[in-house]
Design an enzyme around this catalytic site. Structure first.
Site, short mmCIF file in Angstrom:
data_model
loop_
_atom_site.label_atom_id
_atom_site.label_comp_id
_atom_site.label_asym_id
_atom_site.label_seq_id
_atom_site.Cartn_x
_atom_site.Cartn_y
_atom_site.Cartn_z
N ASP A 189 35.69 40.44 38.32
CA ASP A 189 36.33 41.18 37.34
C ASP A 189 37.72 40.62 37.33
O ASP A 189 38.56 41.59 37.77
CB ASP A 189 36.21 42.70 37.54
CG ASP A 189 36.58 43.36 36.54
OD1 ASP A 189 36.98 42.79 35.27
OD2 ASP A 189 36.90 44.75 36.69
N HIS A 223 32.92 47.83 31.22
CA HIS A 223 32.42 48.16 32.95
C HIS A 223 31.00 48.54 32.89
O HIS A 223 30.27 47.88 33.82
CB HIS A 223 33.06 49.23 33.60
CG HIS A 223 34.60 48.88 33.63
ND1 HIS A 223 35.80 49.38 32.90
CD2 HIS A 223 35.04 48.01 34.65
CE1 HIS A 223 36.75 48.75 33.17
NE2 HIS A 223 36.46 47.88 34.29
N ASP A 281 43.50 37.28 48.62
CA ASP A 281 43.08 36.36 47.40
C ASP A 281 41.75 36.14 47.45
O ASP A 281 41.11 35.90 48.51
CB ASP A 281 43.88 35.01 47.75
CG ASP A 281 43.70 33.95 46.67
OD1 ASP A 281 42.65 33.17 46.85
OD2 ASP A 281 44.07 33.91 45.64
N ALA A 282 40.99 36.25 46.45
CA ALA A 282 39.58 36.28 46.40
C ALA A 282 39.06 34.84 46.88
O ALA A 282 38.01 34.81 47.51
CB ALA A 282 39.00 36.48 45.03
N ASP A 329 40.82 42.78 46.12
CA ASP A 329 42.04 42.78 45.00
C ASP A 329 43.20 42.26 45.77
O ASP A 329 43.79 42.97 46.81
CB ASP A 329 42.20 44.08 44.26
CG ASP A 329 43.01 43.80 43.07
OD1 ASP A 329 42.35 44.05 41.95
OD2 ASP A 329 44.12 43.57 43.13
N GLN A 331 52.92 40.80 40.37
CA GLN A 331 52.81 41.15 38.79
C GLN A 331 53.60 42.29 38.41
O GLN A 331 53.99 42.94 39.24
CB GLN A 331 51.35 41.03 38.44
CG GLN A 331 50.60 42.09 39.10
CD GLN A 331 49.34 42.12 39.25
OE1 GLN A 331 48.63 41.31 38.30
NE2 GLN A 331 48.48 42.60 40.06
N ASP A 351 41.31 48.76 39.53
CA ASP A 351 41.58 50.18 38.94
C ASP A 351 40.14 51.00 39.47
O ASP A 351 40.77 52.21 39.12
CB ASP A 351 41.52 49.78 37.47
CG ASP A 351 40.40 48.98 36.96
OD1 ASP A 351 39.26 49.19 37.62
OD2 ASP A 351 40.87 48.17 36.05
#
Length: 516
Positions: free
Chosen positions: A370, A274, A352-353, A318, A244, A298
């Site tokens: 998230d 959050h 990958d989740a 992530d 990305q 993040d």
């Protein structure tokens, strides 16, 4: 065939293979550019590939009208592809930045068709030239097409593993265009005895070559200025990763993270988001020792989790290692997440989740989902029944899951469809939404294996926004955004369960956000 004819035919086959590599790179590059700027990657790749192939068909038909010097015709087709293809993504960023909405899509589709048409002229000309120098039509067609198809595979691999991650969209276009022009100059020199005005065409090619070299050197910097106009604040960090486009902006102390153009947080109000993502789940779980965060590279969700001494482990999954590295190392973000990654309880997994949940058996007390909104097929997978069933299977009895579920105000049907999909995974849900000024009204779905009541929750840690009284208000939805959605005729709309086989959420999401 004599020795010279054999050498010339081999040159044609090599040229065919190389320009085919360039053609497939342009084809997928246009799809990637459309996905980044226009969203819905499957839609953009489908349209650009279809238009490119249609253009090739048109070009193949037009090739019949090329009757004079075949080599010179091929050379100028490559020059044209070099100029048009080379400047394609550069100009696309300019169109997106300066012209009205919709012009970027028109330009992308138009340029895709044009480059496709030029590419479609190449192969018939090379086949005819090979035949002209003595190769039988059967052999010339088979060998040129083999070079074309093999080149297509190589081009696809080069784009995925080299051009897109290493050079980005703008510089890649210029580099590939240079290859087209180099092939043209090589063929021009190789067959120069057949061209009376060789020097004139060679000089023209060198000028085009120099222009494209300048594009490689300065094009990305100039396009960065175009891209800056897509954002309200100055860009302080910009990287095209393997997955990305990652952009950080900052203005008057407001730090913002964008992934593929989509806002992920604003430092002025991210705590509202959050705190709601983390603390209701923590307050309703019977134990909080083992926590899984899907997304959240993040580190801002980790910051909120650090407030709980009872947590023994926090696993953050992530996909993009560049994002988690940014969360660990960029001084602006580490200041915001309070060096959350340095907590010895934190384990980072770049995967990958969906696959992570498939490959691991561990149970968790808390699972926080998230993820970015479901605006393409890859992200939609993480909002499907199959995904939530995997999450459920990793949720310990008494545990709690919280899912960010887009805006119930801007995308009401999407929000409640996510809720219904989670319920279809045999989980009990409750619904919360919070005003985050940088986003607007934003929704979350809290889920457990067992029935639960929000009134039983107690927010016991230090927060900037969330309190028990505030939590009660977040569970109230106005009549215009509750789950009883009606059409213009007043009829209630039946909500769909989003699945891998029927990914209904993408179209709903795209339609919902068109007006915003």
């Amino acid at each position: 065939m004599n020795h010279l004819s054999i050498k010339q035919s081999k040159a044609i086959y090599w040229a065919s293979g190389i320009v085919s590599i360039c053609g497939i790179i342009f084809e997928v590059l246009f799809g990637a550019a459309g996905s980044y700027l226009l969203g819905d990657g499957v839609k953009q790749y489908t349209l650009t590939i279809s238009l490119f192939l249609t253009g090739m068909g048109i070009g193949a038909t037009l090739s019949e009208k090329v009757t004079k010097n075949l080599i010179l015709s091929f050379v100028w087709i490559e020059f044209a592809i070099g100029l048009i293809g080379g400047f394609s993504t550069f100009v696309l960023f300019g169109v997106t930045a300066f012209l009205s909405s919709g012009m970027d899509a028109f330009f992308l589709y138009f340029i895709t068709l044009v480059v496709g048409a030029l590419t479609g002229v190449e192969l018939p000309i090379l086949i005819r030239k090979a035949n002209e120098i003595g190769v039988t039509l059967q052999k010339s067609t088979a060998r040129v097409l083999f070079s074309d198809y093999a080149g297509g595979l190589i081009g696809g691999l080069l784009f995925v593993y080299l051009f897109r991650p290493q050079f980005g969209l703008v510089k890649s276009a210029f580099i590939v265009a240079l290859i087209n022009v180099i092939v043209a100059l090589w063929i021009l020199v190789y067959f120069k005895k057949e061209i009376q005005t060789f020097k004139r065409h060679f000089i023209a090619g060198i000028i085009i070559f120099v222009v494209l070299v300048l594009g490689v050197i300065f094009g990305e910097k100039t396009a960065f200025l175009f891209e800056q106009k897509l954002y309200n604040d100055p860009i302080i960090y910009n990287e095209q990763t393997a997955y990305q486009q990652v952009i950080l902006t900052k203005e008057q102390g407001d730090l913002r993270l964008f992934l593929d153009g989509q806002l992920q947080f604003s430092s002025t109000d991210e705590y509202r988001y959050h705190e709601v993502l983390v603390h209701p789940a923590m307050a309703t779980a019977s134990s909080v020792e083992n926590v899984l965060v899907l997304g959240g590279g993040d580190g801002l969700a980790l910051r909120e989790l650090q407030k709980y001494d009872d947590i023994k482990s926090m696993t953050l999954v992530d996909l993009d290692p560049k994002v988690t590295h940014l969360g660990k190392s960029h001084h602006e973000i580490t200041e915001l997440n309070q060096q959350a990654f340095e907590d010895e309880r934190v384990k980072v997994v770049n995967a990958d989740a969906f696959k992570y949940l498939q490959d691991h058996q561990e149970l968790y007390d808390i699972i926080l989902v998230d993820m970015p909104d479901p605006n393409n097929e890859s992200l939609n997978k993480l909002y499907t029944l199959e995904f939530y069933q995997l999450v459920r299977n990793h949720l310990r009895p008494g545990g709690a899951m919280m899912v960010q579920a887009t805006s119930p105000t801007f995308a009401t049907e999407v929000y409640w469809s996510i809720n219904k999909t989670i319920q279809a995974a045999e989980l009990y849900t409750d619904n919360l939404h919070v005003d985050v000024p940088s986003f607007g009204d934003w929704g979350f779905v809290l889920a457990k294996r067992e029935e639960f009541d929000l009134e039983d929750m107690d927010i016991s840690v230090d927060t900037k926004f969330l309190t028990n009284d505030v939590l009660d208000g977040l569970a109230t939805f106005g009549k215009d955004i509750d789950q009883h959605i009606v059409d213009k005729k007043g009829n209630e709309i039946a909500l769909d369960v989003n699945t891998l086989i029927r990914p209904t959420l993408i179209e709903k999401y795209e339609k919902a956000w068109q007006s915003y």
